[in-house]
Motif scaffolding. Structure first.
Motif, PDB file in Angstrom:
ATOM      1  N   HIS A  32       0.978  -3.678   4.120  1.00  0.00           N
ATOM      2  CA  HIS A  32       0.957  -3.794   2.664  1.00  0.00           C
ATOM      3  C   HIS A  32      -0.368  -4.366   2.139  1.00  0.00           C
ATOM      4  N   PRO A  37       0.237  -0.469  -9.622  1.00  0.00           N
ATOM      5  CA  PRO A  37       1.602  -0.368  -9.088  1.00  0.00           C
ATOM      6  C   PRO A  37       1.707  -0.863  -7.639  1.00  0.00           C
ATOM      7  N   GLU A  69       1.931  -4.594  -7.929  1.00  0.00           N
ATOM      8  CA  GLU A  69       3.222  -4.962  -8.527  1.00  0.00           C
ATOM      9  C   GLU A  69       4.392  -4.760  -7.574  1.00  0.00           C
ATOM     10  N   ASN A  70       4.206  -3.932  -6.551  1.00  0.00           N
ATOM     11  CA  ASN A  70       5.255  -3.702  -5.558  1.00  0.00           C
ATOM     12  C   ASN A  70       5.013  -4.466  -4.262  1.00  0.00           C
TER      13      ASN A  70
END
Length: 99
Positions: free
Chosen positions: A20, A70, A73-74
């Motif tokens: 991530h 995004p 934000e994820n």
């Protein structure tokens, strides 16, 4: 397409992703001595410069239409590793939130 010149003094050298996290290595076209001189001439401290860099990184990543927004934000992380032209490390800027 790398290195990617952002301006006359900065280029993105590498980009890699792991889980991530996306890490970009940026290279200044000058050394620490030059940065120190420029900051002194501008009446700016190194801490002030680092604060500007953090704000600019977050602003770019978290802008309304930024493709990376995004991702952040994820739960994604974007890490900028800044190095001088001799390869020595200047700083790391981490964007982990758009809040």
């Amino acid at each position: 397409m790398l290195p990617l010149r952002l301006n006359q003094n900065l280029s993105i050298q590498t980009v890699f992703a792991e889980r991530h996290s996306v890490t970009l290595t940026a290279k200044f076209e000058y050394d620490k001595t030059t940065l120190d001189r420029v900051l002194a001439d501008a009446g700016m401290s190194n801490d002030q410069m680092l604060d500007v860099m953090r704000k600019n990184a977050k602003g770019a990543v978290c802008a309304t239409n930024a493709p990376a927004k995004p991702f952040i934000e994820n739960g994604g992380l974007i890490r900028y590793l800044y190095r001088f032209n001799d390869g020595s490390k200047y700083t790391t800027v981490l964007v982990a939130s758009c809040a």
